[in-house]
Design an enzyme around this catalytic site. Structure first.
Site, mmCIF file in Angstrom:
data_model
loop_
_atom_site.group_PDB
_atom_site.id
_atom_site.type_symbol
_atom_site.label_atom_id
_atom_site.label_comp_id
_atom_site.label_asym_id
_atom_site.label_seq_id
_atom_site.Cartn_x
_atom_site.Cartn_y
_atom_site.Cartn_z
ATOM 1 N N SER A 136 0.016 -4.479 -2.526
ATOM 2 C CA SER A 136 -1.203 -4.117 -2.140
ATOM 3 C C SER A 136 -2.343 -3.820 -3.095
ATOM 4 C CB SER A 136 -0.963 -3.021 -1.080
ATOM 5 O OG SER A 136 -2.406 -2.574 -0.793
ATOM 6 N N TYR A 149 0.758 6.233 0.085
ATOM 7 C CA TYR A 149 0.580 4.741 0.324
ATOM 8 C C TYR A 149 0.167 4.216 -1.221
ATOM 9 C CZ TYR A 149 0.337 0.123 2.064
ATOM 10 O OH TYR A 149 0.303 -1.266 2.349
#
Length: 232
Positions: A136, A149
């Site tokens: 990501s 995250y």
């Protein structure tokens, strides 16, 4: 590689990016097995994409060992692993619990490590293979409420770099895909507000990038690719 020769194990294949990637790979002629924890969602995904399905929790070592072995048996071999399974949690640092932090790392880091390790055993023995880690842009830059995250995606990025150096002499390509916000059920699960969804990436955009990376001739590979919405 020639995608008609691809024998793919794809984690987190029951929705979002994984589901669309499985669909596009099968359409391109690849043999695909997807995995996930929700049996009903997994069965539906397999039916709609034409992929095989194996229920597994990638955060559990015994599940992963069995998963890779069973996938190789079902596919008649294994030459591609796509680490796509992911779990998200966003919270301000003072409110972040140990259990929540560990849950994110269990899937996003430990799960990817376990799948990568077991796949590498097959790939090293046959002196060929492909690993694609779906990371990501959160692994490139931190943001408020992203402690868990972002930490997991920074870790995945680090593992990708280590694997690339270690496995390249064995003719194994290690690639990484870094999408920004993608409109999938994942955003709903983590409670992430989405503004102007028509301007965001779609799962099909990321899937096309993955298929393109895999389809490049084996004499070369793209180490990593980052996808941003043009006008987020």
């Amino acid at each position: 590689m020639n995608l008609s020769d691809a024998k793919v194990l794809l984690t987190g294949g029951s929705s979002g990016i994984g589901l669309e990637t499985a669909r596009q790979l099968v359409q391109a002629g690849a043999a695909v097995v997807i995995c996930g924890r929700d049996e009903a969602a997994l069965a539906h995904a397999a039916q709609t994409t034409g992929a095989g399905a194996i229920r597994a929790d990638v955060s559990q070592e015994a599940d992963v060992i069995a998963l890779v072995q069973r996938a190789a048996q079902q596919l008649g071999g294994l030459n591609v692993v796509i680490n796509n399974a992911g779990f998200g949690l966003h919270a301000p640092l003072p409110a972040l619990t140990l259990a929540g932090f560990q849950q994110v790392l269990a899937t996003n880091v430990l799960g990817a490590f376990l799948v990568g390790r077991e796949a590498a055993k097959h790939f090293i023995a046959q002196r060929a293979g492909n690993i694609i880690n779906v990371a990501s842009t959160a692994g490139q830059r931190g943001y408020a409420t992203g402690t868990a995250y972002a930490a997991s995606k920074f870790a995945l990025r680090g593992m990708s770099e280590c694997w690339r150096v270690e496995l390249r002499p064995h003719n194994i390509r290690v690639m990484e895909v870094n999408p920004s916000e993608v409109i999938t059920p994942f955003l709903e699960k983590v409670g992430w507000p989405v503004q102007h969804p028509e301007r965001k990436l779609q799962a099909a955009d990321v899937a096309r990038a993955i298929v393109h990376l895999l389809g490049m001739d084996d004499r070369g590979f793209v180490t990593d690719i980052t996808l941003w919405a043009t006008n987020p």
